[in-house]
Write a protein that holds these residues in place. Structure first.
Motif, PDB file in Angstrom:
ATOM      1  N   GLU A  57       4.337  -3.987  10.283  1.00 28.29           N
ATOM      2  CA  GLU A  57       3.095  -4.697  10.009  1.00 28.29           C
ATOM      3  C   GLU A  57       3.255  -6.110  10.535  1.00 28.29           C
ATOM      4  O   GLU A  57       3.985  -6.924   9.954  1.00 28.29           O
ATOM      5  CB  GLU A  57       2.791  -4.711   8.511  1.00 28.29           C
ATOM      6  N   ARG A  96       2.950  -9.089   8.297  1.00 30.23           N
ATOM      7  CA  ARG A  96       3.879  -9.172   7.171  1.00 30.23           C
ATOM      8  C   ARG A  96       5.247  -8.620   7.589  1.00 30.23           C
ATOM      9  O   ARG A  96       5.667  -7.532   7.140  1.00 30.23           O
ATOM     10  CB  ARG A  96       3.338  -8.421   5.955  1.00 30.23           C
ATOM     11  N   ASN A 110      -2.314 -11.118  -3.997  1.00 28.91           N
ATOM     12  CA  ASN A 110      -2.174  -9.762  -3.467  1.00 28.91           C
ATOM     13  C   ASN A 110      -0.734  -9.264  -3.462  1.00 28.91           C
ATOM     14  O   ASN A 110      -0.477  -8.106  -3.106  1.00 28.91           O
ATOM     15  CB  ASN A 110      -2.748  -9.697  -2.052  1.00 28.91           C
ATOM     16  N   GLU A 111       0.205 -10.124  -3.891  1.00 32.84           N
ATOM     17  CA  GLU A 111       1.599  -9.693  -3.930  1.00 32.84           C
ATOM     18  C   GLU A 111       1.813  -8.543  -4.914  1.00 32.84           C
ATOM     19  O   GLU A 111       2.757  -7.765  -4.764  1.00 32.84           O
ATOM     20  CB  GLU A 111       2.502 -10.864  -4.305  1.00 32.84           C
ATOM     21  N   ARG A 128       1.271  -5.689  -2.642  1.00 28.87           N
ATOM     22  CA  ARG A 128       2.032  -5.738  -1.393  1.00 28.87           C
ATOM     23  C   ARG A 128       3.523  -5.443  -1.625  1.00 28.87           C
ATOM     24  O   ARG A 128       4.175  -4.792  -0.806  1.00 28.87           O
ATOM     25  CB  ARG A 128       1.875  -7.102  -0.724  1.00 28.87           C
ATOM     26  N   GLN A 143       4.508  -1.854  -1.657  1.00 27.97           N
ATOM     27  CA  GLN A 143       4.472  -1.363  -0.279  1.00 27.97           C
ATOM     28  C   GLN A 143       5.717  -1.808   0.483  1.00 27.97           C
ATOM     29  O   GLN A 143       6.260  -1.051   1.304  1.00 27.97           O
ATOM     30  CB  GLN A 143       3.216  -1.873   0.436  1.00 27.97           C
ATOM     31  N   ASP A 144       6.179  -3.035   0.222  1.00 26.56           N
ATOM     32  CA  ASP A 144       7.397  -3.533   0.875  1.00 26.56           C
ATOM     33  C   ASP A 144       8.588  -2.622   0.584  1.00 26.56           C
ATOM     34  O   ASP A 144       9.424  -2.366   1.458  1.00 26.56           O
ATOM     35  CB  ASP A 144       7.728  -4.949   0.395  1.00 26.56           C
ATOM     36  N   GLY A 161      -6.353  -2.829  -1.928  1.00 26.19           N
ATOM     37  CA  GLY A 161      -4.901  -2.887  -2.080  1.00 26.19           C
ATOM     38  C   GLY A 161      -4.462  -2.311  -3.409  1.00 26.19           C
ATOM     39  O   GLY A 161      -3.503  -1.532  -3.481  1.00 26.19           O
TER      40      GLY A 161
END
Length: 322
Positions: A32, A35, A122-123, A126, A129-130, A210
């Motif tokens: 991504e 990111r 949004n962390e 996110r 997902q990381d 998200g």
């Protein structure tokens, strides 16, 4: 169930696994473009540490052996997600190194630091997902993929990283209640609510697509959450993945309603003990900002707490807590 606090903790101010060093390598995930992820890879090594990872003027780095020989057989994988929206890279090096020395390959995620509160909200989606991206990257790597026991992949996190570990392991976020998490009076509101408010940002600005995309990654076989944020709006019992909740000090009592949830309180500790031990100059540097308490009473006390946390975490990951 609750893990007994009589676990035989290591004594002294040195790591429990002194006979083993931690090898260190780097990987990046650029899948991504907006990111990019930097992954710090820790693994067992018999070499002698020649450098320190994650140190700065305030916090001590963790000894490591860069480019040490790789393991010769597959090992369990642990993905570590650090806490704090503005934490420095490799802030969890002390735990990553210790887990590696106990016989695991550890991938510590260093994601871009949010530049503003409007990005930071949004962390919460996110970071899970990381974790999945980190697993993808390592398993697909020509060198590392063949060294992973794919039947044993765990997620470990601090604070918001702990929330991510629970989410990717199957905990369901109650979105409506999450949106109200900053409406609670201190000290029960989330730790970043004041920062959000100072920038005119609310949790309702979190991207709904998200949040809707939060999914259990079935490759994750267990999760360790140290001082997780938003715990009150997470339903962990919906997942059949093994979970360990670690409270630094007096945490919320976890209802004993599911056999897949274990919890333990580390007595005489607090949330700041998730930080690395401080340098000699660390307290005076932090005092300029009015927050010298982050260093705690002493380096030795912080290292002792780290040893206790490490023993709890590695015992759980190894199945020794049964």
């Amino acid at each position: 169930m609750r893990i007994g606090l009589f676990i035989a903790f290591c004594l002294g101010s040195f790591p429990c696994f002194a006979e083993t060093s931690a090898g260190f390598a780097d990987l990046t995930d650029l899948s991504e473009a907006e990111r990019p992820l930097a992954l710090s890879i820790w693994y067992p090594s018999e070499g002698h540490a020649t450098t320190a990872i994650g140190g700065n003027a305030v916090f001590l780095g963790e000894p490591a052996v860069p480019a040490a020989p790789l393991p010769t057989e597959p090992l369990p994988l642990v993905v570590v997600s650090h806490g704090g929206l503005r934490s420095a890279a490799d802030s969890g090096a002390w735990l990553s190194s210790s887990i590696a020395k106990a016989g695991f390959i550890v991938a510590k995620i260093n994601a871009p630091r949010p530049e503003s509160a409007s990005i930071a909200v949004n962390e919460v989606w996110r970071r899970p997902q990381d974790i999945s991206r980190a697993v993808d990257r390592i398993l697909s790597d020509a060198n590392w993929g063949k060294l992973i026991d794919q039947d044993s992949i765990s997620a470990v996190g601090f604070a918001l990283g702990a929330t991510a570990a629970l989410s990717v392991a199957g905990a369901k976020l109650d979105v409506d209640h999450y949106m109200q998490s900053c409406d609670i009076e201190a000290p029960f509101a989330g730790p970043d609510c004041g920062w959000y408010a100072s920038q005119g940002v609310t949790l309702t600005q979190t991207k709904q697509d998200g949040l809707a995309g939060l999914r259990h990654d079935p490759r994750i076989t267990s999760a360790v959450a140290i001082e997780p944020e938003y715990l009150a709006v997470l339903d962990i019992a919906l997942s059949d993945t093994k979970h360990l909740l670690v409270s630094l000090g007096n945490g919320d009592e976890i209802p004993n309603t599911a056999s897949n949830i274990s919890s333990v309180e580390v007595a005489d500790s607090s949330a700041v003990d998730a930080f690395a031990a401080c340098t000699d100059a660390g307290p005076s540097i932090l005092e300029e900002d009015g927050d010298a308490s982050i260093c705690g009473p002493s380096k030795e006390r912080r290292e002792g707490i780290h040893q206790r946390v490490t023993k709890i975490v590695t015992s759980f990951l190894s199945g020794e807590d049964k």
